[in-house]
Design an enzyme around this catalytic site. Structure first.
Site, PDB file in Angstrom:
ATOM      1  N   ASN A   9     -20.482   8.282  67.580  1.00 56.87           N
ATOM      2  CA  ASN A   9     -19.429   9.247  67.253  1.00 56.87           C
ATOM      3  C   ASN A   9     -19.444  10.325  68.330  1.00 56.87           C
ATOM      4  O   ASN A   9     -20.303  11.211  68.310  1.00 56.87           O
ATOM      5  CB  ASN A   9     -19.708   9.835  65.865  1.00 56.87           C
ATOM      6  CG  ASN A   9     -18.735  10.944  65.498  1.00 56.87           C
ATOM      7  OD1 ASN A   9     -17.739  11.154  66.180  1.00 56.87           O
ATOM      8  ND2 ASN A   9     -19.034  11.650  64.417  1.00 56.87           N
ATOM      9  N   LYS A  11     -17.450  12.672  68.789  1.00 55.82           N
ATOM     10  CA  LYS A  11     -16.872  13.943  68.324  1.00 55.82           C
ATOM     11  C   LYS A  11     -15.900  14.480  69.388  1.00 55.82           C
ATOM     12  O   LYS A  11     -15.253  13.672  70.052  1.00 55.82           O
ATOM     13  CB  LYS A  11     -17.985  14.938  67.969  1.00 55.82           C
ATOM     14  CG  LYS A  11     -19.021  14.305  67.029  1.00 55.82           C
ATOM     15  CD  LYS A  11     -19.951  15.284  66.407  1.00 55.82           C
ATOM     16  CE  LYS A  11     -20.913  14.539  65.482  1.00 55.82           C
ATOM     17  NZ  LYS A  11     -21.809  15.421  64.764  1.00 55.82           N
ATOM     18  N   HIS A  96     -16.022  12.362  57.541  1.00 56.33           N
ATOM     19  CA  HIS A  96     -17.176  12.967  58.218  1.00 56.33           C
ATOM     20  C   HIS A  96     -17.363  14.392  57.688  1.00 56.33           C
ATOM     21  O   HIS A  96     -16.387  15.097  57.406  1.00 56.33           O
ATOM     22  CB  HIS A  96     -16.958  12.984  59.736  1.00 56.33           C
ATOM     23  CG  HIS A  96     -18.196  13.389  60.471  1.00 56.33           C
ATOM     24  ND1 HIS A  96     -18.577  14.698  60.580  1.00 56.33           N
ATOM     25  CD2 HIS A  96     -19.155  12.651  61.059  1.00 56.33           C
ATOM     26  CE1 HIS A  96     -19.729  14.747  61.244  1.00 56.33           C
ATOM     27  NE2 HIS A  96     -20.098  13.516  61.539  1.00 56.33           N
ATOM     28  N   GLU A  98     -18.036  17.110  59.044  1.00 58.16           N
ATOM     29  CA  GLU A  98     -17.362  18.178  59.801  1.00 58.16           C
ATOM     30  C   GLU A  98     -15.902  18.279  59.376  1.00 58.16           C
ATOM     31  O   GLU A  98     -15.339  19.365  59.311  1.00 58.16           O
ATOM     32  CB  GLU A  98     -17.498  17.915  61.312  1.00 58.16           C
ATOM     33  CG  GLU A  98     -18.915  18.231  61.779  1.00 58.16           C
ATOM     34  CD  GLU A  98     -19.386  17.447  62.985  1.00 58.16           C
ATOM     35  OE1 GLU A  98     -18.555  16.847  63.691  1.00 58.16           O
ATOM     36  OE2 GLU A  98     -20.613  17.420  63.224  1.00 58.16           O
ATOM     37  N   GLU A 168     -24.931  10.465  55.662  1.00 57.28           N
ATOM     38  CA  GLU A 168     -25.197  11.499  56.657  1.00 57.28           C
ATOM     39  C   GLU A 168     -25.518  12.818  55.955  1.00 57.28           C
ATOM     40  O   GLU A 168     -24.589  13.586  55.628  1.00 57.28           O
ATOM     41  CB  GLU A 168     -23.973  11.693  57.555  1.00 57.28           C
ATOM     42  CG  GLU A 168     -23.624  10.470  58.386  1.00 57.28           C
ATOM     43  CD  GLU A 168     -22.956  10.884  59.690  1.00 57.28           C
ATOM     44  OE1 GLU A 168     -23.417  10.410  60.737  1.00 57.28           O
ATOM     45  OE2 GLU A 168     -22.008  11.674  59.664  1.00 57.28           O
ATOM     46  N   GLY A 174     -26.743  17.107  63.844  1.00 56.94           N
ATOM     47  CA  GLY A 174     -26.753  18.008  64.997  1.00 56.94           C
ATOM     48  C   GLY A 174     -27.835  19.059  64.941  1.00 56.94           C
ATOM     49  O   GLY A 174     -27.824  20.018  65.713  1.00 56.94           O
ATOM     50  N   SER A 213     -29.006  13.259  63.488  1.00 50.24           N
ATOM     51  CA  SER A 213     -30.067  13.413  64.490  1.00 50.24           C
ATOM     52  C   SER A 213     -30.843  12.124  64.760  1.00 50.24           C
ATOM     53  O   SER A 213     -32.057  12.162  64.988  1.00 50.24           O
ATOM     54  CB  SER A 213     -31.018  14.559  64.104  1.00 50.24           C
ATOM     55  OG  SER A 213     -30.305  15.787  64.049  1.00 50.24           O
TER      56      SER A 213
HETATM   57  P1  PGA Z   1     -25.854  13.791  65.272  1.00 49.29           P
HETATM   58  O1  PGA Z   1     -24.446  13.547  64.552  1.00 49.29           O
HETATM   59  O2  PGA Z   1     -26.408  12.439  65.630  1.00 49.29           O
HETATM   60  O3  PGA Z   1     -25.514  14.626  66.489  1.00 49.29           O
HETATM   61  O4  PGA Z   1     -26.721  14.517  64.310  1.00 49.29           O
HETATM   62  C1  PGA Z   1     -24.263  12.463  63.669  1.00 49.29           C
HETATM   63  C2  PGA Z   1     -22.863  12.488  63.124  1.00 49.29           C
HETATM   64  O5  PGA Z   1     -22.349  13.581  62.854  1.00 49.29           O
HETATM   65  O6  PGA Z   1     -22.238  11.437  62.941  1.00 49.29           O
END
Ligand code: PGA
Length: 257
Positions: A9, A11, A96, A98, A168, A174, A213
């Site tokens: 992803n 983003k 997601h 976010e 997640e 993140g 992460s």
């Molecule tokens: P990350 O994000 O690996 O940077 O923690 C995962 C995601 O949001 O899909």
């Protein structure tokens, strides 16, 4: 049998030159070790150019979001699912955290996006997960049940035969703070059991990815858990070596059943 899936992803990251370099290195690395299914999800504006870059490679394409509208029309700023398919996408991420936290994607809206994705021939990757506060208040299972339940209610359990679920935990995204393999396994087993209560066969075939992460160092132990079928990878998917190491960790796992 469930084949591992690693989805990158990106983003809101990337650029023409960076995308070409990243995809070129990932494709080169995968050619040496085929195995797990590998997917990249660039920003929408780059889908077509990335589709050209991955032609003839083992990499597949996904989008990060879609409009819930089943028909195109006067919806400024939105992207119709058929446009994503035409650009070369097979998958699309829905729900997601976010988007849930920053752009108002409610459980109901996520379920509608999931339904639209399938109606337009895309495989949705449904993201679910609890916040730190919810985990500390012992709400994890209730949150997962509610988020998955919205899709089960609108689309029925059969819809999960053509979908992927990604667990997640919001507190792990993140942050560099990963769920332990035991925490991930417990959540994945819970999600699979929710589906299994309605249809055991669909539950057994459903791929449940872990996200939050994931990196080259922790991927192996996470993917070794019996209900973890790969990863949805954010930050580490922008670094070719790191992403390839994560793909290799998934490839090292035999298909699970
Ligand atoms: P990350 O994000 O690996 O940077 O923690 C995962 C995601 O949001 O899909």
């Amino acid at each position: 049998m469930r084949q591992s899936l690693i989805a990158g992803n990106w983003k809101m990251n990337g650029g023409r030159e960076a995308n070409a370099a990243l995809v070129g290195r990932i494709a080169g690395g995968l050619a040496e070790r085929p195995g797990a299914e590998v997917l990249v999800c660039p920003p929408a504006v780059y889908l077509e150019s990335v589709a050209r870059l991955i032609q003839g490679t083992a990499i597949r394409l996904g989008a990060q979001n879609l409009s819930e509208q089943e028909k195109p029309g006067a919806f400024t700023g939105e992207i119709h699912g058929a446009m994503l398919s035409e650009a070369g996408c097979e998958y699309v991420i829905v729900g997601h955290s976010e988007r849930r936290a920053l752009y108002g994607d409610t459980d109901a809206a996520v379920a509608r996006k999931f339904k639209t994705a399938q109606a337009l021939g895309l495989t949705p990757i449904l993201c679910v997960g609890e916040t730190l506060e919810q985990r500390e208040q012992d709400q994890t299972e209730a949150v997962l049940q509610r988020q998955l339940g919205a899709v089960l209610e609108l689309c029925g359990v059969e819809s999960l035969a053509r979908a992927v679920v990604a667990y997640e935990p919001v507190w792990a995204i993140g942050t560099g703070r990963t769920a332990t393999p035991r925490q991930a396994q417990a959540a994945h087993a819970f999600l699979r059991a929710q589906v299994g209560a309605r249809d055991a066969r669909i539950a057994a075939a459903l791929r449940v990815l872990y996200g939050g992460s994931v990196n080259a160092g922790n991927a192996g132990t996470l993917f070794a858990e019996p209900d973890v079928d790969g990863g949805l990878v954010g930050g580490a998917s922008l670094k070719a070596d790191e992403f390839l190491a994560i793909c290799a960790a998934a490839q090292a796992q035999l298909p699970k059943s």
